[in-house]
Design a protein around this motif. Structure first.
Motif, short mmCIF file in Angstrom:
data_model
loop_
_atom_site.label_atom_id
_atom_site.label_comp_id
_atom_site.label_asym_id
_atom_site.label_seq_id
_atom_site.Cartn_x
_atom_site.Cartn_y
_atom_site.Cartn_z
N THR A 84 39.28 41.40 38.73
CA THR A 84 40.09 42.34 37.95
C THR A 84 40.02 41.94 36.49
OG1 THR A 84 41.60 42.63 39.82
CG2 THR A 84 42.37 43.35 37.66
N LEU A 85 39.65 42.87 35.64
CA LEU A 85 39.56 42.59 34.21
C LEU A 85 40.95 42.63 33.58
CD1 LEU A 85 36.43 44.72 33.26
CD2 LEU A 85 36.58 42.22 33.31
N HIS A 86 41.18 41.74 32.62
CA HIS A 86 42.40 41.74 31.82
C HIS A 86 42.03 41.53 30.37
CE1 HIS A 86 45.19 41.76 35.21
NE2 HIS A 86 44.40 40.89 35.81
N TRP A 87 42.91 42.01 29.48
CA TRP A 87 42.68 41.83 28.05
C TRP A 87 42.92 40.38 27.67
CZ3 TRP A 87 40.47 45.45 25.15
CH2 TRP A 87 40.49 46.77 25.59
N VAL A 88 42.04 39.85 26.82
CA VAL A 88 42.17 38.49 26.30
C VAL A 88 42.30 38.57 24.78
CG1 VAL A 88 40.99 37.34 28.19
CG2 VAL A 88 39.65 38.27 26.29
N VAL A 89 43.00 37.60 24.22
CA VAL A 89 43.33 37.63 22.80
C VAL A 89 42.86 36.34 22.14
CG1 VAL A 89 45.24 37.79 21.14
CG2 VAL A 89 45.35 39.07 23.28
N PRO A 90 42.13 36.43 21.00
CA PRO A 90 41.64 35.20 20.35
C PRO A 90 42.69 34.47 19.55
CG PRO A 90 40.91 37.13 19.14
CD PRO A 90 41.61 37.65 20.36
N SER A 91 43.71 35.21 19.04
CA SER A 91 44.77 34.59 18.24
C SER A 91 45.92 35.57 18.13
CB SER A 91 44.25 34.24 16.84
OG SER A 91 43.96 35.43 16.11
N TYR A 92 47.01 35.11 17.53
CA TYR A 92 48.18 35.97 17.35
C TYR A 92 48.11 36.73 16.02
CZ TYR A 92 50.39 33.97 21.47
OH TYR A 92 50.68 33.59 22.75
N SER A 93 46.97 37.33 15.75
CA SER A 93 46.78 38.15 14.56
C SER A 93 45.92 39.34 14.94
CB SER A 93 46.11 37.34 13.45
OG SER A 93 45.85 38.14 12.32
N PRO A 126 33.06 40.14 22.06
CA PRO A 126 31.93 40.88 22.66
C PRO A 126 32.25 41.36 24.08
CG PRO A 126 31.53 38.53 22.82
CD PRO A 126 32.83 38.68 22.07
N LEU A 127 33.36 42.08 24.22
CA LEU A 127 33.77 42.53 25.55
C LEU A 127 32.78 43.54 26.11
CD1 LEU A 127 37.62 42.96 24.93
CD2 LEU A 127 36.40 40.95 25.79
N GLY A 128 32.34 44.48 25.29
CA GLY A 128 31.38 45.48 25.75
C GLY A 128 30.04 44.84 26.14
N LYS A 129 29.61 43.88 25.38
CA LYS A 129 28.33 43.20 25.64
C LYS A 129 28.28 42.60 27.02
CE LYS A 129 25.58 39.28 23.92
NZ LYS A 129 25.47 38.24 22.86
N TYR A 130 29.41 42.03 27.45
CA TYR A 130 29.46 41.34 28.74
C TYR A 130 30.16 42.15 29.83
CZ TYR A 130 27.93 37.26 26.13
OH TYR A 130 27.20 36.38 25.34
N GLY A 131 30.44 43.42 29.56
CA GLY A 131 31.08 44.26 30.56
C GLY A 131 32.49 43.82 30.92
N LEU A 132 33.24 43.35 29.93
CA LEU A 132 34.56 42.79 30.17
C LEU A 132 35.68 43.63 29.56
CD1 LEU A 132 33.75 39.01 29.50
CD2 LEU A 132 33.92 40.17 31.70
N THR A 133 35.40 44.87 29.22
CA THR A 133 36.44 45.73 28.67
C THR A 133 37.26 46.34 29.80
OG1 THR A 133 34.98 46.30 26.82
CG2 THR A 133 36.92 47.70 27.17
N PRO A 134 38.55 46.04 29.88
CA PRO A 134 39.39 46.60 30.96
C PRO A 134 39.50 48.11 30.85
CG PRO A 134 40.46 44.70 29.93
CD PRO A 134 39.31 45.08 29.05
N ASP A 135 39.78 48.76 31.98
CA ASP A 135 39.95 50.21 31.96
C ASP A 135 41.42 50.61 31.89
OD1 ASP A 135 40.82 49.50 34.45
OD2 ASP A 135 39.42 50.76 35.57
N HIS A 136 42.31 49.64 31.67
CA HIS A 136 43.72 49.95 31.51
C HIS A 136 44.17 49.54 30.11
CE1 HIS A 136 43.53 45.77 33.09
NE2 HIS A 136 44.49 45.56 32.19
N PRO A 137 45.26 50.12 29.60
CA PRO A 137 45.72 49.81 28.25
C PRO A 137 46.18 48.35 28.10
CG PRO A 137 46.76 51.82 29.07
CD PRO A 137 46.08 51.17 30.24
N GLN A 149 30.02 37.64 36.20
CA GLN A 149 29.54 38.45 37.31
C GLN A 149 30.71 39.22 37.89
OE1 GLN A 149 26.12 38.51 38.67
NE2 GLN A 149 27.11 40.36 39.47
N ARG A 150 30.65 40.55 37.83
CA ARG A 150 31.71 41.38 38.39
C ARG A 150 31.66 41.33 39.91
NH1 ARG A 150 34.39 45.15 35.76
NH2 ARG A 150 35.76 44.82 37.57
N ALA A 151 32.84 41.18 40.50
CA ALA A 151 32.95 41.12 41.96
C ALA A 151 34.15 41.94 42.41
CB ALA A 151 33.07 39.68 42.43
N SER A 152 34.23 43.17 41.91
CA SER A 152 35.41 44.00 42.19
C SER A 152 35.52 44.39 43.65
CB SER A 152 35.36 45.26 41.31
OG SER A 152 34.12 45.93 41.48
N ALA A 153 34.40 44.43 44.36
CA ALA A 153 34.43 44.86 45.76
C ALA A 153 34.68 43.71 46.73
CB ALA A 153 33.13 45.56 46.12
#
Length: 362
Positions: free
Chosen positions: A85-94, A149-160, A189-193
């Motif tokens: 399950t993908l989740h948003w990650v944050v590099p810093s509090y800015s 580089p979330l798009g580059k590695y396919g790590l962009t979540p589909d939820h807000p 490596q995505r393993a959603s299934a």
């Protein structure tokens, strides 16, 4: 009860016969056991090994980063993260040069989010402010998608983004994490299934095989199971309510379990701050400064919290108060007879962040 949610009882994946860790020739270790090792032992364990980390939350990201650091240089191997399950990650509090607290940690910002047992006016306000909430979330997402580089590695979540924040699943990235990925030391490596073990590693449900010498399970903990082992038998089935959350009034008192209090089972952006306030509230209760409402009223309050979570995030099974933390603190202060407005003027009251310093005892 201050036994905590994270530790002691690992959450272990369940596999069909012949597809579990018993068929794997390498080593399988939960993050709980990894944390018991010294720095030298972890480097020795991972250096030169093909490592798979199952998970994509805080522990998994930290573990993969340490694995990449251990495998720098000649003979190093890449670490593969198995992401379900993908989740948003944050590099810093800015965010775009603005402090993160502006978006969620002021009274003004929290006006527009669901809170427990709110009246008709607030419900209408939240409905009207839905575009603004969505805009804030998209503003943060735009920065994260640009910065990382979330798009580059396919790590962009589909939820807000707000759904991860409201369920306390936002992870802060360790410095240089995606630099390691760019150097090929961390792979995704995505393993959603689903997935299972094989003799030489792991196999995804789509047939993809990932070779491994060492598999780390960063799959979380069963904090509620730990409680069940301690509680008397008549109360063990009451640990989890209909909402799949532990029903705790003010995050402390279970209405149906007498003579017990629980601290550390409600999450926020600052768990230490949240637990400290609950300890102070509990002390006031024991001193007789206020009385508890009826069992029915407490159960109604708890149900209201679950409903607010359900309306805010799909990950509502976690008891997280991040989007209404100031309202939560106000309730405890009111019970104690303390001031709920802790700032010096109305501008600061609306737009300055609330933190632990605002609740310092005089």
């Amino acid at each position: 009860m201050c036994t905590g949610k994270y530790g002691d009882v690992p959450r272990m994946p369940v596999f069909p016969p012949g597809k579990g860790p018993e068929v794997f020739k390498g080593t399988v270790m939960h993050s709980l056991d990894y944390c018991k090792l010294s720095e030298e032992e972890t480097v020795e364990l991972m250096r030169g090994k093909k490592v798979v980390v199952v998970g994509y939350k805080k522990s998994a990201i930290d573990l993969a980063n340490e694995c990449a650091q251990a495998n720098q240089g000649e003979g190093g191997q890449a670490c593969t993260m198995l992401v379900r399950t993908l989740h948003w990650v944050v590099p810093s509090y800015s965010i775009w040069g603005l402090p993160f607290f502006l978006f969620y940690s002021t009274r003004f910002s929290q006006l527009f989010y669901e809170r427990p047992n709110q009246g008709l006016f607030r419900s209408l306000l939240c409905r009207l402010m839905s575009p603004l909430r969505s805009g804030v979330s998209k503003f943060i997402e735009s920065y994260l998608s640009w910065k990382l580089p979330l798009g580059k590695y396919g790590l962009t979540p589909d939820h807000p983004f707000v759904e991860d924040y409201a369920s306390c699943q936002m992870a802060i990235l360790p410095e240089g994490f995606f630099d390691m990925a760019d150097r090929g030391l961390v792979r995704f490596q995505r393993a959603s299934a689903g997935w299972c073990f094989s003799e030489n590693g792991v196999v995804l449900d789509d047939g993809t095989k990932v070779e491994a010498d060492l598999v780390f399970l960063a799959t979380g903990f069963e904090g509620k199971d730990k409680l069940r082992e301690v509680l008397p038998k008549p109360f063990r089935d009451l640990v989890v309510g209909k909402s799949s959350m532990m029903p705790l009034y003010r995050g402390t008192i279970h209405p149906l379990i007498p003579n017990m209090a629980f601290v550390g089972f409600v999450e926020s952006v600052s768990n230490l701050h949240t637990s400290e306030l609950r300890c102070r509230w509990l002390s006031g209760l024991l001193e007789g400064r206020f009385e508890l409402p009826s069992v029915k009223a407490m159960m109604g309050h708890v149900a209201g919290e679950a409903d607010a979570m359900r309306r805010t995030t799909r990950f509502y099974r976690r008891h997280c108060i991040s989007t209404y933390s100031i309202h939560d603190s106000d309730g405890m202060c009111a019970d104690l007879g303390s001031a709920t407005l802790r700032k010096g003027n109305w501008i600061a009251e609306l737009f300055a962040p609330y933190n632990n310093k605002d609740y310092k005892e005089q």
